[in-house]
Design a protein around this motif. Structure first.
Motif, PDB file in Angstrom:
ATOM      1  N   HIS A 126       5.558 -12.955 -71.020  1.00 59.40           N
ATOM      2  CA  HIS A 126       6.879 -12.755 -70.402  1.00 59.40           C
ATOM      3  C   HIS A 126       7.219 -11.273 -70.287  1.00 59.40           C
ATOM      4  CE1 HIS A 126       7.551 -13.323 -74.758  1.00 59.40           C
ATOM      5  NE2 HIS A 126       8.485 -12.405 -74.640  1.00 59.40           N
ATOM      6  N   ARG A 127       6.711 -10.463 -71.226  1.00 67.17           N
ATOM      7  CA  ARG A 127       6.979  -9.006 -71.174  1.00 67.17           C
ATOM      8  C   ARG A 127       6.146  -8.364 -70.056  1.00 67.17           C
ATOM      9  NH1 ARG A 127       9.798  -6.728 -75.548  1.00 67.17           N
ATOM     10  NH2 ARG A 127      10.271  -8.290 -77.118  1.00 67.17           N
ATOM     11  N   VAL A 128       4.855  -8.756 -69.996  1.00 69.04           N
ATOM     12  CA  VAL A 128       3.979  -8.197 -68.956  1.00 69.04           C
ATOM     13  C   VAL A 128       4.538  -8.521 -67.571  1.00 69.04           C
ATOM     14  CG1 VAL A 128       1.657  -8.360 -67.959  1.00 69.04           C
ATOM     15  CG2 VAL A 128       1.956  -8.473 -70.446  1.00 69.04           C
ATOM     16  N   LEU A 129       4.960  -9.780 -67.392  1.00 66.35           N
ATOM     17  CA  LEU A 129       5.438 -10.193 -66.065  1.00 66.35           C
ATOM     18  C   LEU A 129       6.740  -9.489 -65.689  1.00 66.35           C
ATOM     19  CD1 LEU A 129       4.510 -13.985 -65.998  1.00 66.35           C
ATOM     20  CD2 LEU A 129       3.348 -12.094 -64.884  1.00 66.35           C
ATOM     21  N   ARG A 130       7.609  -9.242 -66.680  1.00 61.24           N
ATOM     22  CA  ARG A 130       8.848  -8.515 -66.349  1.00 61.24           C
ATOM     23  C   ARG A 130       8.510  -7.140 -65.771  1.00 61.24           C
ATOM     24  NH1 ARG A 130      13.686  -6.551 -70.384  1.00 61.24           N
ATOM     25  NH2 ARG A 130      11.989  -5.449 -71.417  1.00 61.24           N
ATOM     26  N   TRP A 175      13.703 -15.133 -70.215  1.00 57.64           N
ATOM     27  CA  TRP A 175      13.755 -14.052 -71.211  1.00 57.64           C
ATOM     28  C   TRP A 175      14.185 -12.749 -70.522  1.00 57.64           C
ATOM     29  CZ3 TRP A 175      10.965  -9.483 -71.292  1.00 57.64           C
ATOM     30  CH2 TRP A 175      11.068  -8.724 -72.467  1.00 57.64           C
ATOM     31  N   ALA A 176      13.542 -12.448 -69.366  1.00 53.71           N
ATOM     32  CA  ALA A 176      13.882 -11.213 -68.628  1.00 53.71           C
ATOM     33  C   ALA A 176      15.305 -11.303 -68.080  1.00 53.71           C
ATOM     34  CB  ALA A 176      12.886 -11.003 -67.492  1.00 53.71           C
ATOM     35  N   MET A 177      15.706 -12.502 -67.633  1.00 54.57           N
ATOM     36  CA  MET A 177      17.047 -12.655 -67.053  1.00 54.57           C
ATOM     37  C   MET A 177      18.131 -12.464 -68.116  1.00 54.57           C
ATOM     38  SD  MET A 177      15.747 -15.624 -64.563  1.00 54.57           S
ATOM     39  CE  MET A 177      17.056 -16.743 -64.780  1.00 54.57           C
ATOM     40  N   GLY A 178      17.816 -12.863 -69.335  1.00 56.33           N
ATOM     41  CA  GLY A 178      18.755 -12.672 -70.450  1.00 56.33           C
ATOM     42  C   GLY A 178      18.857 -11.217 -70.884  1.00 56.33           C
ATOM     43  N   ARG A 179      17.994 -10.360 -70.328  1.00 58.69           N
ATOM     44  CA  ARG A 179      18.032  -8.934 -70.687  1.00 58.69           C
ATOM     45  C   ARG A 179      18.225  -8.067 -69.436  1.00 58.69           C
ATOM     46  NH1 ARG A 179      14.463  -7.725 -75.784  1.00 58.69           N
ATOM     47  NH2 ARG A 179      14.568  -9.720 -76.854  1.00 58.69           N
ATOM     48  N   ASP A 180      18.757  -8.677 -68.385  1.00 58.94           N
ATOM     49  CA  ASP A 180      18.947  -7.936 -67.136  1.00 58.94           C
ATOM     50  C   ASP A 180      20.211  -7.069 -67.252  1.00 58.94           C
ATOM     51  OD1 ASP A 180      19.623  -7.124 -64.563  1.00 58.94           O
ATOM     52  OD2 ASP A 180      18.812  -8.944 -63.642  1.00 58.94           O
ATOM     53  N   PRO A 181      20.054  -5.729 -67.190  1.00 60.10           N
ATOM     54  CA  PRO A 181      21.223  -4.854 -67.385  1.00 60.10           C
ATOM     55  C   PRO A 181      22.311  -5.027 -66.322  1.00 60.10           C
ATOM     56  CG  PRO A 181      19.262  -3.580 -66.797  1.00 60.10           C
ATOM     57  CD  PRO A 181      18.815  -4.994 -66.970  1.00 60.10           C
ATOM     58  N   GLN A 182      21.960  -5.657 -65.192  1.00 59.63           N
ATOM     59  CA  GLN A 182      23.014  -5.899 -64.179  1.00 59.63           C
ATOM     60  C   GLN A 182      23.999  -6.966 -64.640  1.00 59.63           C
ATOM     61  OE1 GLN A 182      22.023  -6.902 -60.192  1.00 59.63           O
ATOM     62  NE2 GLN A 182      20.483  -5.279 -60.067  1.00 59.63           N
ATOM     63  N   TYR A 183      23.555  -7.804 -65.579  1.00 56.25           N
ATOM     64  CA  TYR A 183      24.391  -8.929 -66.027  1.00 56.25           C
ATOM     65  C   TYR A 183      24.872  -8.775 -67.460  1.00 56.25           C
ATOM     66  CZ  TYR A 183      22.854 -11.367 -61.847  1.00 56.25           C
ATOM     67  OH  TYR A 183      22.614 -11.727 -60.543  1.00 56.25           O
ATOM     68  N   TRP A 184      24.150  -7.994 -68.256  1.00 57.76           N
ATOM     69  CA  TRP A 184      24.471  -7.909 -69.684  1.00 57.76           C
ATOM     70  C   TRP A 184      24.655  -6.449 -70.083  1.00 57.76           C
ATOM     71  CZ3 TRP A 184      24.980 -12.669 -71.904  1.00 57.76           C
ATOM     72  CH2 TRP A 184      24.314 -13.740 -71.302  1.00 57.76           C
TER      73      TRP A 184
END
Ligand code: HEM
Length: 497
Positions: free
Chosen positions: A56-60, A392-401
């Motif tokens: 999930h980290r590589v793909l982000r 996982w990436a969506m939960g760490r998206d700076p546009q939303y959080w």
């Protein structure tokens, strides 16, 4: 002659129209961008080059670099994969195209370990899936059962508390205790009792998760059948299946040999198989598939969330102190907590939600497959693409959080964001038709043990480990738990309960 000339003109006109239409169709058919590819293997090298990191980290990072609008297409051997790490694209998939993406991408591991995908989790979308999912909601996860499961949970938590009292001041393997607790709750709720071989089965879950999270040779080169036995994990997968199969056959045998027929999920399925009462017959393999998936989907996810929550609290002593103060204040003077009391714990609930944002147990959900070529946000998603939604990436998206890389439960305190599949930046249980049917049960299974553990014990890290040095490495698999077990020292604050 005149007729002939008109015919030639008409033919030219049709050919011109067709060429224009093809040109337009070609420009309209724009697939999502992706990294550069090599012949035959496509983008496989980019995934294996970073195999030290969880997928999930590589793909982000790949989506950030090569994607557009938070979406990217990869060619992995012979297959197409579309990776989504934007809440806006996820909304488009789940709200407007849910049916197109309602089927699951089947792999060698899912077919081998889940008995030809005869359970609900990997079952193709259709009548069989609908029927079995209905059995789950009526026979396992109905409101009456979930209420009765709280007494099972209560008893199991109390035996864990007693066990921890006897280990007071000593180093305990917190991960192992939580996995035993959760698997007991799931076994008693769904199978009527803890089955023989439970610990051996638990050991296999890590392997199963690893197989399901990876790209096996047979999956990425499906046409190279002669090599399937030689390359990839087929032998290891078969070995795991043999181990698990022995345990499962025994569970079914024990249920069949029981004098009284019970009303747990397995008994209900055996009765339905024998009576042939359902439109699409339940088979022996259906029951086996159900046992593996309930054990894995039910106990692994909730244990993983609980252990991450405790790890984050140990890493953030401020959060631990605040959650502990809330629990102790809410139940001041009580010797035991009751399940109904959990409703009062607003901060601890936020801790669990923040854990599900920061460490969703299934960071890329369960891979789906595109059932029909479809346009999503201006891009064509090819038929049969494997769809990976990186929650996982969506939960760490700076546009939303705000400050997304920090563990801050307070962000949920005054927020209306929930995990029911309507807020696309927070999808720990997925969304749409295939949303997790066990979400309420799973959340309660994480919340209640944490409340008890904070109420009854003070917790310390092992000597030499500090909040700053606590290892938080993730393992790689479809479910992402801690790579190394969490060890802690409990000190009881009340007399034995
Ligand atoms: C914290 C705990 C849990 C988490 C985070 C979790 C998460 C998930 C996720 C992400 C999915 C896939 C959704 C998708 O692909 O869109 C899923 C599916 C599923 N979960 Fe859970 N789950 C949890 C607990 C449970 C429990 C306790 C049960 C049952 C006892 C359960 C049963 C299932 C089943 C049967 C499916 C397949 C649904 C389908 O494909 O129709 N889960 N879960």
């Amino acid at each position: 002659m005149e007729n002939f000339i008109s015919f030639v003109f008409f033919l030219c006109f049709i050919i011109l129209l067709h060429t224009q239409w093809r040109k337009k169709a070609k420009t309209r058919r724009k697939e999502p961008p992706g990294p550069w590819k090599l012949p035959i293997i496509g983008n496989l090298h980019q995934l294996s080059a970073s195999s030290q990191q969880p997928t999930h980290r590589v793909l982000r990072e790949l989506v950030k670099k090569y994607g557009s609008q938070g979406m990217m297409k990869l060619q992995i051997g012979e297959i197409n994969a579309v990776v989504v790490s934007s809440p806006a694209v996820a909304k488009e998939l789940i709200r407007n195209h849910d049916l197109t993406f309602a089927t699951k991408w089947q792999s060698l591991a899912s077919k081998t370990l889940f008995y030809n995908d005869f359970g609900v989790v990997f079952s193709p979308y259709g009548d069989y899936w609908r029927q079995l999912r209905k059995v789950y909601s009526t026979e396992l996860l109905n409101a009456k059962n979930v209420r009765s499961f709280s007494s099972i949970r209560h008893d199991e938590i109390h035996s864990l508390l007693a066990d921890l009292h006897s280990s007071s001041g000593q180093l305990v393997n917190f991960t192992h205790r939580i996995f035993l607790l959760m698997s007991s709750i799931i076994c008693k709720s769904a199978f009527g009792k803890v089955f023989t071989g439970r610990e051996e089965f638990l050991e296999q879950i890590k392997e199963i998760s690893e197989f399901l999270g990876g790209f096996d040779f047979a999956d990425v080169f499906p046409s190279w059948k002669v090599l399937h036995g030689l390359c990839g994990n087929k032998k290891r997968i078969m070995k795991t299946r043999r181990k698990v199969d022995g345990i499962i056959e025994n569970i079914i045998k024990e249920h069949r040999e029981k004098v009284e027929s019970g009303d747990c999920l397995i008994d209900v399925l055996i009765t339905q198989m024998d009576s042939g009462g359902l439109k699409l017959p339940i088979t022996h393999d259906t029951i086996k598939g159900v046992i593996v998936e309930i054990f894995a989907a039910g106990s692994d996810t909730s244990s993983t969330a609980t252990v991450w929550a405790m790890s984050e609290m140990m890493k953030n002593p401020r959060v631990l102190a605040k959650a502990q103060a809330e629990v102790r204040e809410a139940f001041r003077g009580k010797e035991k907590l009751e399940e109904e009391d959990m409703e009062e714990l607003a901060y601890l609930k936020s801790v669990v939600k923040e854990t599900l944002r920061f460490h969703p147990p299934l960071p890329m959900l369960v891979p789906k497959e595109c059932m029909e070529e479809t346009m999503v946000c201006g891009y064509t998603i090819p038929l049969k693409s494997k769809i990976l939604i990186n929650v996982w990436a969506m939960g760490r998206d700076p546009q939303y959080w705000e400050d997304p890389e920090s563990f801050i439960p307070e962000r949920f305190e005054k927020s209306s964001i929930d995990f029911m599949g309507n807020h696309f930046e927070f999808l720990p249980f997925g969304g749409g038709r295939r949303i997790c049917p066990g979400l309420g049960f799973g959340f309660a299974n994480a919340l209640s043990p944490l409340a008890h553990l904070l109420f009854h014990f003070d917790w310390k890290l092992p000597s030499g480990v500090t909040a700053d040095t606590l290892d938080m490495t993730e393992m790689n698999g479809i479910a992402v738990a801690r790579k190394n077990d969490l060890f802690l020292i409990p000190t009881p604050i009340h007399a034995s309960s």
